[in-house]
Scaffold this active site. Structure first.
Site, short mmCIF file in Angstrom:
data_model
loop_
_atom_site.label_atom_id
_atom_site.label_comp_id
_atom_site.label_asym_id
_atom_site.label_seq_id
_atom_site.Cartn_x
_atom_site.Cartn_y
_atom_site.Cartn_z
N TRP A 159 -1.02 -5.06 9.58
CA TRP A 159 -1.11 -6.50 10.07
C TRP A 159 -0.12 -6.86 11.32
O TRP A 159 -0.33 -7.98 11.71
CB TRP A 159 -0.51 -7.34 8.87
CG TRP A 159 0.62 -6.97 8.05
CD1 TRP A 159 0.84 -6.23 7.12
CD2 TRP A 159 2.13 -7.06 8.52
NE1 TRP A 159 2.09 -5.82 6.70
CE2 TRP A 159 2.96 -6.51 7.61
CE3 TRP A 159 2.73 -7.65 9.70
CZ2 TRP A 159 4.20 -6.33 7.93
CZ3 TRP A 159 4.19 -7.42 10.09
CH2 TRP A 159 4.88 -7.11 8.87
N ASN A 160 0.76 -5.92 11.75
CA ASN A 160 1.67 -6.20 12.75
C ASN A 160 0.76 -6.11 14.14
O ASN A 160 1.30 -6.92 14.96
CB ASN A 160 2.79 -5.24 13.00
CG ASN A 160 2.56 -3.79 13.04
OD1 ASN A 160 1.65 -3.38 12.57
ND2 ASN A 160 3.51 -3.13 13.60
N LYS A 183 -11.00 -1.01 7.69
CA LYS A 183 -10.17 -2.13 6.64
C LYS A 183 -9.04 -2.70 7.26
O LYS A 183 -8.01 -2.05 7.37
CB LYS A 183 -9.75 -1.44 5.53
CG LYS A 183 -9.53 -2.39 4.08
CD LYS A 183 -8.61 -1.87 3.01
CE LYS A 183 -7.08 -1.90 3.96
NZ LYS A 183 -6.60 -3.34 3.57
N PRO A 184 -9.15 -3.78 7.67
CA PRO A 184 -7.98 -4.66 8.36
C PRO A 184 -7.19 -5.11 7.21
O PRO A 184 -7.62 -5.29 5.96
CB PRO A 184 -8.51 -5.51 9.24
CG PRO A 184 -9.86 -6.05 8.54
CD PRO A 184 -10.37 -4.74 8.03
N ASP A 185 -5.98 -5.46 7.36
CA ASP A 185 -5.26 -6.03 6.48
C ASP A 185 -5.68 -7.51 6.30
O ASP A 185 -6.38 -8.27 7.01
CB ASP A 185 -3.64 -6.13 6.88
CG ASP A 185 -2.73 -6.81 5.75
OD1 ASP A 185 -2.77 -8.15 5.61
OD2 ASP A 185 -2.09 -5.94 5.20
N SER A 235 2.88 2.25 6.05
CA SER A 235 4.29 2.68 5.73
C SER A 235 4.07 4.09 5.41
O SER A 235 3.15 4.73 5.10
CB SER A 235 4.49 1.79 4.30
OG SER A 235 3.45 2.21 3.41
N GLU A 256 0.27 7.25 11.46
CA GLU A 256 1.41 6.74 12.07
C GLU A 256 2.18 6.12 11.28
O GLU A 256 1.70 4.95 10.65
CB GLU A 256 1.13 5.97 13.37
CG GLU A 256 2.37 5.76 14.12
CD GLU A 256 2.20 4.62 14.99
OE1 GLU A 256 2.52 3.40 14.56
OE2 GLU A 256 1.98 4.80 16.28
N LEU A 257 3.39 6.32 10.63
CA LEU A 257 3.94 5.91 9.57
C LEU A 257 5.34 5.27 10.29
O LEU A 257 5.57 4.89 11.29
CB LEU A 257 4.23 6.97 8.48
CG LEU A 257 3.02 7.80 7.91
CD1 LEU A 257 3.39 8.99 7.19
CD2 LEU A 257 2.13 6.79 7.68
N GLU A 388 13.57 1.36 6.72
CA GLU A 388 12.99 0.28 7.65
C GLU A 388 12.88 -1.23 7.20
O GLU A 388 12.19 -1.38 6.25
CB GLU A 388 11.82 0.96 8.01
CG GLU A 388 10.99 0.06 9.13
CD GLU A 388 9.56 0.69 9.48
OE1 GLU A 388 9.31 0.80 10.71
OE2 GLU A 388 8.90 1.14 8.67
#
EC number: 1.2.1.16
Length: 519
Positions: A159-160, A183-185, A235, A256-257, A388
Site C-alpha cells: 500500500w505504500n 493483487k494490490p492492497d 513485510s 523485497e521485504l 521496523e
C-alpha cells in the site's frame, strides 16, 4: 478546513476502475479517502474461484502475446510512456486519495513506471535476443541461449507505493512476454487499476493484465498456487510465507521485504546538507518507505550540533491534508497503522527513551495523522530499536569511532538500504562498502540507488531475495532454453576404435583447446 476532493475523482470514474475486479461472491470492501475517512468506492472482493478464472483468461492472452514480435510488444510501452506522463496529475489525485501521502511524494511515484519503461525499452532488445555460443566440439557444435517467458506472473503489491510497485514490477514481465495477475492492497487499488487502463489504451491486449482483490490470507494461497513466478513487496513475515509456498510449488519468487535502515554521518559531513537529507529519509512519505531511515548515527563531536539543527528543521515541517503542494508531510495510510506507530513511541518512552519532538497523533488534521518524531536513548529492548516502525519516527545515536558506527549499523537482521554522509567521497564509499545492505547511498538517502534503473536493487539478510531493476529485473521473468546443435556425430569413439585410444585423443584435444583458447 474543508477538504475539496479533486474534480477528476468522480463517482463514475472510480466505479469504472473497480468494475475490472472480478467478484462472484458480491462482497465488497469500503475503500476510503484517507484524509477524511469517507468512503470513495466499494471495492469488489475476489473469491478463489475468481482468481482461478482470472489466471485462465490471462494464460490464453499470454500465449498470443508471447507469439508477437518483441518490437510489437515494446511499441505498446512507447505509447504508454506518453499516456502515463499526460495523465500524471490524475494518477497523483488517486494516489493521494487512497494513501494519504502529500502531493510531492504522489507525483514522484507516478514517475517510476515511466522511468522503468524508458530503461527497458532500450535494454530489452539485447537482453531478450538469442545468444549463440560455441559447443563442446569446436566448429561442429553450438549452443544458443533462448529466453522464454515464465507464463503468468503473480504480483502482490503493497500500500505504500501502490502505483510504482503494482505497475513498474509488471512492465518488464510484460515486455518479456508474460501475463500478469496483480493483487494490490485493498486500501490502495485505485491507482494500479488506472495504470492498467492506460496500458490497455496504449494497446496492451485485454485480458493480459488481470487484477484480483481481497485480504491476503483469503486470496494469497490461490494467487501463488496458480502462478509461474511471484513478485512480492511487503513485510518479512509475509515474505517468509510466500517464499515457502513458492518453494513447495517449485516456482521462483522475488521478495523485497522489511528494513531497519541506518544512516551514518562522518565527521567531515556538511551538516546542513545532512539535515535536509535526514528530513526526507525519516519523514518522506510519512516514513512509509521500505528504504527510509529509522536509525541515525552521529559522531559524538557533532552530535549536539546535528540534534539542534535537525529538531528545529523537523518542527518547521508543515503537516496536513491537501491535494496541492502545500504540506511537507501527509497522513499515514490508515488509523490502524497510526495506532501501530504510536505504540512503538509509547513503548520506547515507557522504557526510557526521550521524545525530542513530535510523538503524538493529530486527530485535528485527520484520522491517521501522526507528528514527525525524533527519539533519543533508544535501545534494543524497545520495539522501535529492532523492529521496523514504518512511520515518521527516527532514533538518534552517537558514536566514537567509525568502526563502532559500522558495527551498530550492521547490528540488525535486515539489510535493505543504508546512507553514508561525508565530505571525502572516497572515505564515505569505503564506509558504505562495509555496511551489510543491498543498497547504500553516499550523500543521499535512497533516491540515487532506487532511481538507478540499470543497477539491481534488492535486500540482503532478512530484507529479501532477488532484485528489481537492472538486467536481473527483466531476466528473472524468463526461463532459459539451451538449444544445442551438433553438426556431425563425432562425440564418442568411432566404430572399431579402441576406447583407450579415444580417451587419449579426447584428453589431447582438451589440452589443445586450453592452449589455443578455443571454446
Amino acid at each position: 478546513m474543508t477538504l475539496t476532493r479533486p474534480a477528476s475523482l468522480t463517482d463514475a470514474f472510480l466505479q469504472r476502475l473497480v468494475s475490472r475486479v472480478p467478484s462472484t461472491s458480491g462482497g465488497t470492501w469500503k475503500l476510503t479517502e484517507v484524509y477524511t475517512g469517507e468512503v470513495l468506492v466499494e471495492l469488489p472482493q475476489s473469491t478463489p474461484a475468481d482468481i482461478e478464472a482470472a489466471y485462465a483468461v490471462a494464460r490464453t492472452a499470454q500465449r498470443a502475446w508471447a507469439a508477437r514480435p518483441l518490437s510489437e510488444r515494446l511499441a505498446v510501452f512507447k505509447r504508454a510512456h506518453t499516456l502515463f506522463l499526460d495523465n500524471a496529475q490524475t494518477t497523483t489525485d488517486l494516489i493521494q486519495a487512497e494513501s494519504g501521502k502529500n502531493r510531492r511524494m504522489a507525483i514522484e511515484e507516478t514517475c517510476d513506471p515511466v522511468m522503468v519503461m524508458s530503461h527497458y525499452l532500450k535494454r530489452a532488445p539485447k537482453l531478450l535476443a538469442p545468444v549463440k555460443r560455441g559447443g563442446p566440439v569446436p566448429f561442429l557444435s553450438s549452443s544458443t541461449e533462448i529466453r522464454q517467458p515464465k507464463g503468468v506472473v503473480g504480483i502482490i503489491a503493497p500500500w505504500n507505493f501502490p502505483f510504482a510497485t503494482g505497475i513498474s514490477d509488471s512492465i518488464s514481465a510484460l515486455m518479456a512476454g508474460n501475463a500478469i495477475v496483480l493483487k494490490p492492497d485493498n486500501k490502495t487499488a485505485l491507482s494500479p487499476l488506472y495504470g492498467i487502463e492506460m496500458l490497455e489504451e496504449a494497446g496492451l491486449p485485454k485480458g493480459l493484465f488481470q487484477v484480483v482483490c481481497g485480504e491476503g490470507p483469503d486470496v494469497g494461497p490461490t494467487l501463488i498456487d496458480n502462478a509461474n513466478y511471484v513478485m512480492f513487496t511487503g513485510s518479512t513475515a509475509t515474505g517468509r510465507v510466500i517464499g515457502e509456498r513458492a518453494g513447495r510449488n517449485l516456482i521462483g519468487c522475488c521478495l523485497e521485504l522489511g528494513g531497519k535502515n541506518p544512516m551514518i554521518v562522518l565527521e567531515d559531513a556538511d551538516l546542513d546538507e545532512v539535515v535536509q537529507g535526514a528530513l526526507f529519509g525519516a519523514f518522506g512519505n510519512t516514513g512509509q518507505i521500505c528504504m527510509h531511515i529509522e536509525r541515525m548515527y552521529l559522531p559524538a563531536s557533532r552530535y549536539a550540533e546535528f540534534r539542534e539543527k535537525f529538531v528545529a528543521a523537523t518542527e518547521a515541517l508543515t503537516i496536513g491534508a491537501s491535494y496541492d503542494f502545500g504540506p511537507d508531510m501527509g497522513s499515514l495510510v490508515s488509523p490502524d497503522h497510526k495506532d501501530r506507530v504510536a505504540s512503538h513511541v509509547e513503548d520506547a518512552v515507557a522504557k526510557g527513551a526521550t521524545v525530542l519532538t513530535g510523538g503524538r497523533a493529530r486527530p485535528d488534521l485527520g484520522p491517521a495523522f501522526f507528528e514527525p518524531t525524533i527519539l533519543e536513548g533508544v535501545t534494543r529492548d524497545m520495539l522501535c530499536g529492532v523492529t521496523e516502525t514504518f512511520g515518521p519516527v527516527v532514533a538518534l545515536h552517537s558514536y566514537d569511532t567509525v568502526d563502532e558506527a559500522v558495527a551498530l549499523a550492521n547490528d540488525t537482521d535486515y539489510g535493505l538500504n543504508a546512507s553514508v554522509w561525508g565530505g571525502d567521497l572516497a572515505t564515505a564509499c569505503q564506509v558504505g562498502r562495509r555496511i551489510e545492505s543491498g543498497n547504500v547511498n553516499v550523500n543521499d538517502i535512497l533516491a540515487t540507488a532506487f532511481a538507478s534503473k540499470g543497477t539491481p536493487s534488492g535486500g540482503v539478510k532478512q530484507s529479501g531475495v532477488g532484485a528489481r531493476h537492472g538486467d536481473q529485473g527483466l531476466l528473472k521473468y524468463t526461463d532459459v532454453q539451451n538449444l544445442a546443435v551438433l553438426k556431425k556425430q563425432v562425440m564418442g569413439a568411432r566404430p572399431g576404435q579402441d576406447y583407450d585410444a579415444y580417451v587419449k585423443s579426447m584428453i589431447g584435444g582438451l589440452r589443445m583447446m586450453r592452449k589455443t583458447r578455443i571454446r
